[in-house]
Structure formats: structure tokens, C-alpha cells
Design an enzyme around this catalytic site. Sequence first.
Site, mmCIF file in Angstrom:
data_model
loop_
_atom_site.group_PDB
_atom_site.id
_atom_site.type_symbol
_atom_site.label_atom_id
_atom_site.label_comp_id
_atom_site.label_asym_id
_atom_site.label_seq_id
_atom_site.Cartn_x
_atom_site.Cartn_y
_atom_site.Cartn_z
ATOM 1 C CD GLU A 1 0.664 -4.824 13.430
ATOM 2 O OE1 GLU A 1 0.004 -3.913 12.971
ATOM 3 O OE2 GLU A 1 1.811 -5.044 13.040
ATOM 4 N NE ARG B 1 -2.309 -1.570 3.380
ATOM 5 C CZ ARG B 1 -2.051 -2.815 3.785
ATOM 6 N NH1 ARG B 1 -2.424 -3.828 3.035
ATOM 7 N NH2 ARG B 1 -1.431 -3.049 4.904
#
Length: 175
Positions: free
Chosen positions: A98, A61
Site C-alpha cells: 500500500e 511480525r
Amino acid sequence: MNNETLLKNLRCIPDFPKKGINFRDVTTLYQSAECMKIMLDELEALYKDKGITKIVGIESRGFVMAAALAARLGCGVVLARKPGKLPATVIKESFSKEYGVDTIELHIDSINKDDIVLIHDDLLATGGTAKATWKLVQYMQPKKVYMNFIIEIHDEGLHGRDLFKDIELTTLLTI
């Protein structure tokens, strides 16, 4: 900066890619011509006088705004990619995210000592991807490095910014 139009158009997807993560989906910002213009105008204002020669877009992105901003600033684009995606000789750095461990790569000849580099990605959460990319960029010893994200996440106890005390870091939205 927290532009209201950008905040209004940002989609949040709960429990993606795994339970407990609230994924901020910038694709809804990319789909809007108005949001693209707002983001590009804000980024151009931040970096037009910095002498940027290369923008490192982080997979995938980060490629979108890196390319669009590079066209406005008249500079080159360097792709920070996942393993096996770049065809020439690479340097690589592994990092924790994460939700797992990953690796990022850059072409070894993509940045030189005369470059002024902007590292760009869509999202700063834990900072693992950006830190790994920053390490790779530093290895090539450019004159100066800046860092930018569209979104910085604070609401889930994530403090990725804390990893970057020695770099000028900007974000367009803080959540």
C-alpha cells in the site's frame, strides 16, 4: 472469529507509516499473555488436524506466532525475509504494497514436495506480501498450502483476500 479481548487490546495508529494509513499494531496483542494464549489456542484449533509440517512466518511480525504455533503443532518454521537477511541460496519475489514496492525471499531448500505448509503473517491488507510469499512457496511444490493472518483489513477498501481464491485462508480478526 473477532474475539473481544483481542479487539480490545489491538492498537490503531493513524497516519503510519504514512498519511492516510491506519496501522493495526499487533505488538499490543503480543505484549499480553492473555492475548497470546487466545491467539495460540485459536490457531491450534484451526490447524491441529491439517498435518502442517512447516509454518512460513513473514517478516517480521509473522515470526512471533509462526514460532509459537510451530512449537504447539510440532513442526518447523521457515522465515520469509527481506533481501539480504537470509545467508544461503534464496528465491525472491517483488511485490507492491500500500505504500511502496518490496521484495521477499525464502531459502531455496526450506520447503520440499512432502511438506504441508501454513503461511502466516500478522496482517492482510492489499495482500502483496502474502501473494509474493505464496508464489515462492508454490515454486517449491509442497503437497498443500494454507494461509492465516491475525488481522484482515476491510474498512479501508482493502480486499487482499480476493487474491487468494485457490487457498484456504483464515483470519482471527476482521476489521
